[in-house]
Design an enzyme around this catalytic site. Structure first.
Site, short mmCIF file in Angstrom:
data_model
loop_
_atom_site.label_atom_id
_atom_site.label_comp_id
_atom_site.label_asym_id
_atom_site.label_seq_id
_atom_site.Cartn_x
_atom_site.Cartn_y
_atom_site.Cartn_z
N HIS A 52 0.80 -1.24 0.00
CA HIS A 52 0.00 0.00 0.00
C HIS A 52 0.83 1.29 0.00
CE1 HIS A 52 -3.40 -2.53 1.30
NE2 HIS A 52 -2.62 -3.01 2.26
C1 BDR Z 1 -2.41 0.85 5.71
O1 BDR Z 1 -2.56 0.31 7.03
C2 BDR Z 1 -1.32 -0.06 7.55
O2 BDR Z 1 -1.38 -1.30 8.21
C3 BDR Z 1 -0.35 -0.08 6.38
O3 BDR Z 1 0.95 0.28 6.81
C4 BDR Z 1 -0.92 0.93 5.44
O4 BDR Z 1 -0.46 2.23 5.73
C5 BDR Z 1 -3.17 -0.03 4.76
O5 BDR Z 1 -4.52 -0.05 5.10
#
Ligand code: BDR
Ligand code: CA
Length: 319
Positions: free
Chosen positions: A251
């Site tokens: 992500h």
């Molecule tokens: C986001 O949530 C976190 O766990 C990850 O680092 C990312 O920023 C994804 O939903």
């Protein structure tokens, strides 16, 4: 060259994003601030030092520790996804000779708070600094509350967060970064500095399989590849058990890549808001993204499409 400040809660995918930024000649990472999210903020800061320790650098960005709790809600972490320490338990890894495998970067923590470092950087580079937010938006909301005039001088805020048409990853309707601190997100989105947001709808289009990761980095003897391979194992196991494939979504790397390689990304203008109250919909991001709709007063660009070639360029840069 684009000057950026990264606000982060490392986090395995945060590690990918930070390393990508540090390996992107188009970006100058002036500062990095930590925030509570995937792990408590003290651990997030430790993790940042470990991530930067995998790079052989003479000079590091300024680092400051940010907020330990969301504006209103109690903190919920995601160690079950990222490993107990938030980085696949790399902090406890030992080599066969018994020596610790990964070390902290040889740099120190600023005496400024995360909020004050954001404000200082905003006023040092007026109309130029881009903040890339990879965790809950608590630090940014607090910086806005403390000195809105300085924050208005940011060029833009680039965010990984939210979900508009897909399912959430904490609840059916909410993505983690926004769910953890919806009040902060709503304040940041309504503030008026341009926002470019990369929601799950976009980040889910990039699937990094374990097989691809293995082919790209397993067995390479550079520190970054070794570190990423180790750090990602727990996360990929979580995905195997709970998401349905061995691999994961990187992500947080998307907003960084969008700064250096905008052609891989397609975005639309929208007016985005956050549900701060609902029981079932707490932390939900809301926008009308139907292409035929007129956009009145958009406050954000929402990334809706990512080209598959993004992953190729990602690995090229990491090497
Ligand atoms: C986001 O949530 C976190 O766990 C990850 O680092 C990312 O920023 C994804 O939903
Ligand atoms: Ca993150």
């Amino acid at each position: 060259m684009q000057r950026i400040l990264i606000d982060t809660d490392p986090g395995v995918d945060d590690a990918y994003a930070i390393l990508l930024a540090m390996r992107s000649p188009e970006l100058c990472v002036e500062a990095i601030t930590t925030v509570c999210g995937n792990v408590p903020v003290e651990q997030a800061t430790q993790n940042l030092f470990t991530i930067l320790g995998s790079l052989d650098l003479d000079e590091f960005p300024i680092i400051a520790q940010g907020e330990a709790a969301p504006l209103v809600k109690p903190l919920v972490t995601a160690a079950h996804v990222h490993g107990d320490d938030g980085l696949g338990n790399t902090s406890h890894l030992r080599d066969t000779d018994g020596n610790q495998r990964y070390f902290h970067a040889n740099t120190t923590l600023s005496s400024l708070s995360g909020v004050d470092l954001i404000l200082e950087a905003a006023s040092q580079y007026p109309d130029e600094l881009i903040v890339v937010a990879l965790g809950p938006l608590t630090n940014l909301a607090k910086a806005i509350r403390k000195d809105a005039a300085k924050m208005r001088r940011l060029q833009k805020i680039v965010v990984m967060g939210g979900v508009f048409e897909d399912y959430g990853n904490v609840t059916t309707t909410a993505e983690f970064n926004i769910f953890i601190d919806p009040h902060a997100a709503q304040e940041v989105f309504q503030f008026g500095v341009p926002v470019h947001i990369f929601p799950l709808d976009a980040t889910h289009q990039v699937v990094l399989t374990g097989e691809r990761l293995r082919a790209e980095i397993e067995g390479r003897d550079d520190k970054v590849s070794r570190f990423l391979w180790d750090a990602t194992q727990a996360c990929m196991e979580f995905y195997r058990q709970h998401v349905g494939f061995w691999g994961f979504h990187i992500h947080d790397a998307l907003p960084i890549a969008a700064l250096t390689s905008p052609d891989y990304f397609e975005s639309v203008d929208a007016y985005i808001q956050v549900e701060t109250e609902g029981d079932l919909t707490n932390g939900m991001t809301v926008a009308d993204l139907r292409p035929e709709r007129q956009r009145h007063n958009p406050n954000a660009q929402v990334c809706v499409k990512v080209a598959a070639a993004f992953l190729d360029s990602f690995f090229k840069r990491l090497r």
